[in-house]
Design a protein around this motif. Structure first.
Motif, PDB file in Angstrom:
ATOM      1  N   VAL A 118     -12.690 -66.986  -8.642  1.00 14.34           N
ATOM      2  CA  VAL A 118     -13.033 -65.869  -9.550  1.00 14.34           C
ATOM      3  C   VAL A 118     -14.547 -65.747  -9.682  1.00 14.34           C
ATOM      4  CG1 VAL A 118     -12.956 -65.106 -11.966  1.00 14.34           C
ATOM      5  CG2 VAL A 118     -10.866 -65.898 -10.845  1.00 14.34           C
ATOM      6  N   VAL A 119     -15.226 -66.868  -9.874  1.00 12.24           N
ATOM      7  CA  VAL A 119     -16.692 -66.835 -10.054  1.00 12.24           C
ATOM      8  C   VAL A 119     -17.391 -66.408  -8.766  1.00 12.24           C
ATOM      9  CG1 VAL A 119     -18.714 -68.269 -10.517  1.00 12.24           C
ATOM     10  CG2 VAL A 119     -16.689 -68.490 -11.947  1.00 12.24           C
ATOM     11  N   ILE A 120     -16.896 -66.849  -7.616  1.00 12.87           N
ATOM     12  CA  ILE A 120     -17.544 -66.507  -6.357  1.00 12.87           C
ATOM     13  C   ILE A 120     -17.335 -65.036  -6.000  1.00 12.87           C
ATOM     14  CG2 ILE A 120     -17.424 -66.885  -3.852  1.00 12.87           C
ATOM     15  CD1 ILE A 120     -17.089 -69.867  -4.470  1.00 12.87           C
ATOM     16  N   PHE A 121     -16.095 -64.539  -6.144  1.00  9.71           N
ATOM     17  CA  PHE A 121     -15.807 -63.177  -5.709  1.00  9.71           C
ATOM     18  C   PHE A 121     -16.126 -62.108  -6.755  1.00  9.71           C
ATOM     19  CE2 PHE A 121     -13.045 -65.523  -2.705  1.00  9.71           C
ATOM     20  CZ  PHE A 121     -13.668 -65.104  -1.545  1.00  9.71           C
ATOM     21  N   LEU A 122     -16.250 -62.503  -8.002  1.00  9.70           N
ATOM     22  CA  LEU A 122     -16.625 -61.572  -9.075  1.00  9.70           C
ATOM     23  C   LEU A 122     -17.773 -62.200  -9.875  1.00  9.70           C
ATOM     24  CD1 LEU A 122     -13.012 -60.829 -10.352  1.00  9.70           C
ATOM     25  CD2 LEU A 122     -14.398 -59.347  -8.902  1.00  9.70           C
ATOM     26  N   PRO A 123     -18.970 -62.238  -9.308  1.00 13.09           N
ATOM     27  CA  PRO A 123     -20.051 -63.017  -9.918  1.00 13.09           C
ATOM     28  C   PRO A 123     -20.327 -62.712 -11.393  1.00 13.09           C
ATOM     29  CG  PRO A 123     -20.718 -62.225  -7.774  1.00 13.09           C
ATOM     30  CD  PRO A 123     -19.400 -61.594  -8.081  1.00 13.09           C
ATOM     31  N   LEU A 124     -20.583 -61.479 -11.740  1.00 11.87           N
ATOM     32  CA  LEU A 124     -20.922 -61.169 -13.123  1.00 11.87           C
ATOM     33  C   LEU A 124     -19.703 -61.293 -14.031  1.00 11.87           C
ATOM     34  CD1 LEU A 124     -22.973 -60.239 -15.203  1.00 11.87           C
ATOM     35  CD2 LEU A 124     -22.382 -57.890 -14.636  1.00 11.87           C
ATOM     36  N   LEU A 125     -18.616 -60.670 -13.641  1.00 12.39           N
ATOM     37  CA  LEU A 125     -17.400 -60.732 -14.444  1.00 12.39           C
ATOM     38  C   LEU A 125     -16.846 -62.151 -14.499  1.00 12.39           C
ATOM     39  CD1 LEU A 125     -15.276 -59.214 -16.076  1.00 12.39           C
ATOM     40  CD2 LEU A 125     -14.074 -58.775 -13.929  1.00 12.39           C
ATOM     41  N   GLY A 126     -16.863 -62.850 -13.375  1.00  7.41           N
ATOM     42  CA  GLY A 126     -16.371 -64.222 -13.337  1.00  7.41           C
ATOM     43  C   GLY A 126     -17.162 -65.148 -14.247  1.00  7.41           C
ATOM     44  N   THR A 127     -18.478 -64.974 -14.268  1.00  4.88           N
ATOM     45  CA  THR A 127     -19.318 -65.782 -15.153  1.00  4.88           C
ATOM     46  C   THR A 127     -18.993 -65.506 -16.614  1.00  4.88           C
ATOM     47  OG1 THR A 127     -21.097 -65.873 -13.532  1.00  4.88           O
ATOM     48  CG2 THR A 127     -21.706 -66.267 -15.819  1.00  4.88           C
ATOM     49  N   LEU A 128     -18.864 -64.242 -16.955  1.00  3.79           N
ATOM     50  CA  LEU A 128     -18.519 -63.894 -18.338  1.00  3.79           C
ATOM     51  C   LEU A 128     -17.147 -64.450 -18.719  1.00  3.79           C
ATOM     52  CD1 LEU A 128     -19.749 -60.208 -18.500  1.00  3.79           C
ATOM     53  CD2 LEU A 128     -20.773 -62.194 -19.612  1.00  3.79           C
ATOM     54  N   LEU A 129     -16.170 -64.287 -17.838  1.00  2.00           N
ATOM     55  CA  LEU A 129     -14.830 -64.794 -18.123  1.00  2.00           C
ATOM     56  C   LEU A 129     -14.813 -66.311 -18.270  1.00  2.00           C
ATOM     57  CD1 LEU A 129     -12.665 -62.572 -15.755  1.00  2.00           C
ATOM     58  CD2 LEU A 129     -12.784 -62.463 -18.255  1.00  2.00           C
ATOM     59  N   TRP A 130     -15.589 -67.002 -17.440  1.00  2.00           N
ATOM     60  CA  TRP A 130     -15.639 -68.462 -17.528  1.00  2.00           C
ATOM     61  C   TRP A 130     -16.146 -68.909 -18.895  1.00  2.00           C
ATOM     62  CZ3 TRP A 130     -13.805 -72.852 -16.254  1.00  2.00           C
ATOM     63  CH2 TRP A 130     -14.491 -74.027 -16.553  1.00  2.00           C
ATOM     64  N   PHE A 131     -17.245 -68.318 -19.343  1.00  2.00           N
ATOM     65  CA  PHE A 131     -17.819 -68.757 -20.612  1.00  2.00           C
ATOM     66  C   PHE A 131     -17.010 -68.279 -21.813  1.00  2.00           C
ATOM     67  CE2 PHE A 131     -21.568 -69.433 -17.901  1.00  2.00           C
ATOM     68  CZ  PHE A 131     -21.761 -70.775 -18.176  1.00  2.00           C
ATOM     69  N   LEU A 132     -16.237 -67.199 -21.662  1.00  2.00           N
ATOM     70  CA  LEU A 132     -15.414 -66.730 -22.763  1.00  2.00           C
ATOM     71  C   LEU A 132     -14.062 -67.435 -22.829  1.00  2.00           C
ATOM     72  CD1 LEU A 132     -16.063 -62.882 -22.617  1.00  2.00           C
ATOM     73  CD2 LEU A 132     -16.912 -64.507 -24.316  1.00  2.00           C
ATOM     74  N   PHE A 133     -13.425 -67.685 -21.679  1.00  2.60           N
ATOM     75  CA  PHE A 133     -12.062 -68.202 -21.666  1.00  2.60           C
ATOM     76  C   PHE A 133     -11.891 -69.509 -20.893  1.00  2.60           C
ATOM     77  CE2 PHE A 133     -11.732 -63.524 -21.818  1.00  2.60           C
ATOM     78  CZ  PHE A 133     -11.222 -63.417 -23.101  1.00  2.60           C
ATOM     79  N   GLY A 134     -12.615 -69.671 -19.793  1.00  5.43           N
ATOM     80  CA  GLY A 134     -12.398 -70.796 -18.901  1.00  5.43           C
ATOM     81  C   GLY A 134     -12.779 -72.143 -19.473  1.00  5.43           C
ATOM     82  N   LYS A 135     -13.905 -72.190 -20.173  1.00  9.71           N
ATOM     83  CA  LYS A 135     -14.349 -73.476 -20.718  1.00  9.71           C
ATOM     84  C   LYS A 135     -13.326 -74.024 -21.720  1.00  9.71           C
ATOM     85  CE  LYS A 135     -18.649 -74.525 -21.461  1.00  9.71           C
ATOM     86  NZ  LYS A 135     -19.106 -75.448 -20.450  1.00  9.71           N
ATOM     87  N   ARG A 136     -12.603 -73.136 -22.386  1.00  5.56           N
ATOM     88  CA  ARG A 136     -11.574 -73.586 -23.326  1.00  5.56           C
ATOM     89  C   ARG A 136     -10.375 -74.173 -22.588  1.00  5.56           C
ATOM     90  NH1 ARG A 136     -11.433 -68.148 -26.643  1.00  5.56           N
ATOM     91  NH2 ARG A 136     -13.624 -68.093 -27.156  1.00  5.56           N
ATOM     92  N   SER A 137     -10.059 -73.634 -21.405  1.00  2.00           N
ATOM     93  CA  SER A 137      -8.893 -74.115 -20.677  1.00  2.00           C
ATOM     94  C   SER A 137      -9.180 -75.438 -19.987  1.00  2.00           C
ATOM     95  CB  SER A 137      -8.431 -73.073 -19.656  1.00  2.00           C
ATOM     96  OG  SER A 137      -9.376 -72.920 -18.622  1.00  2.00           O
ATOM     97  N   ALA A 138     -10.445 -75.729 -19.722  1.00  6.16           N
ATOM     98  CA  ALA A 138     -10.818 -77.013 -19.128  1.00  6.16           C
ATOM     99  C   ALA A 138     -10.928 -78.055 -20.225  1.00  6.16           C
ATOM    100  CB  ALA A 138     -12.144 -76.879 -18.389  1.00  6.16           C
ATOM    101  N   ARG A 139     -10.430 -79.212 -19.932  1.00  9.26           N
ATOM    102  CA  ARG A 139     -10.463 -80.278 -20.954  1.00  9.26           C
ATOM    103  C   ARG A 139     -11.426 -81.348 -20.577  1.00  9.26           C
ATOM    104  NH1 ARG A 139      -5.302 -78.352 -20.519  1.00  9.26           N
ATOM    105  NH2 ARG A 139      -4.356 -77.720 -22.375  1.00  9.26           N
TER     106      ARG A 139
END
Length: 57
Positions: free
Chosen positions: A36-57
């Motif tokens: 997601v981060v590689i193929f959608l750089p801007l959107l993937g980065t935003l999604l990671w910091f909004l949702f992804g960091k919570r899913s990672a433990r």
């Protein structure tokens, strides 16, 4: 303007590093997030910091 590009590139590189070093449970979550981060750089980065960091433990 050039400095803004450098800042964007650094944020993008940090996002990839952050995904790679995060602890995920069993499954393919890490691979999905990297793609997601590689193929959608801007959107993937935003999604990671909004949702992804919570899913990672």
């Amino acid at each position: 303007m050039f400095g803004l590009g450098i800042v964007g590139l650094l944020i993008y590189a940090y996002t990839i590093y952050d995904v790679l070093t995060s602890n995920f449970g069993p499954g393919n979550d890490k691979i999905v997030w990297i793609l997601v981060v590689i193929f959608l750089p801007l959107l993937g980065t935003l999604l990671w910091f909004l949702f992804g960091k919570r899913s990672a433990r």
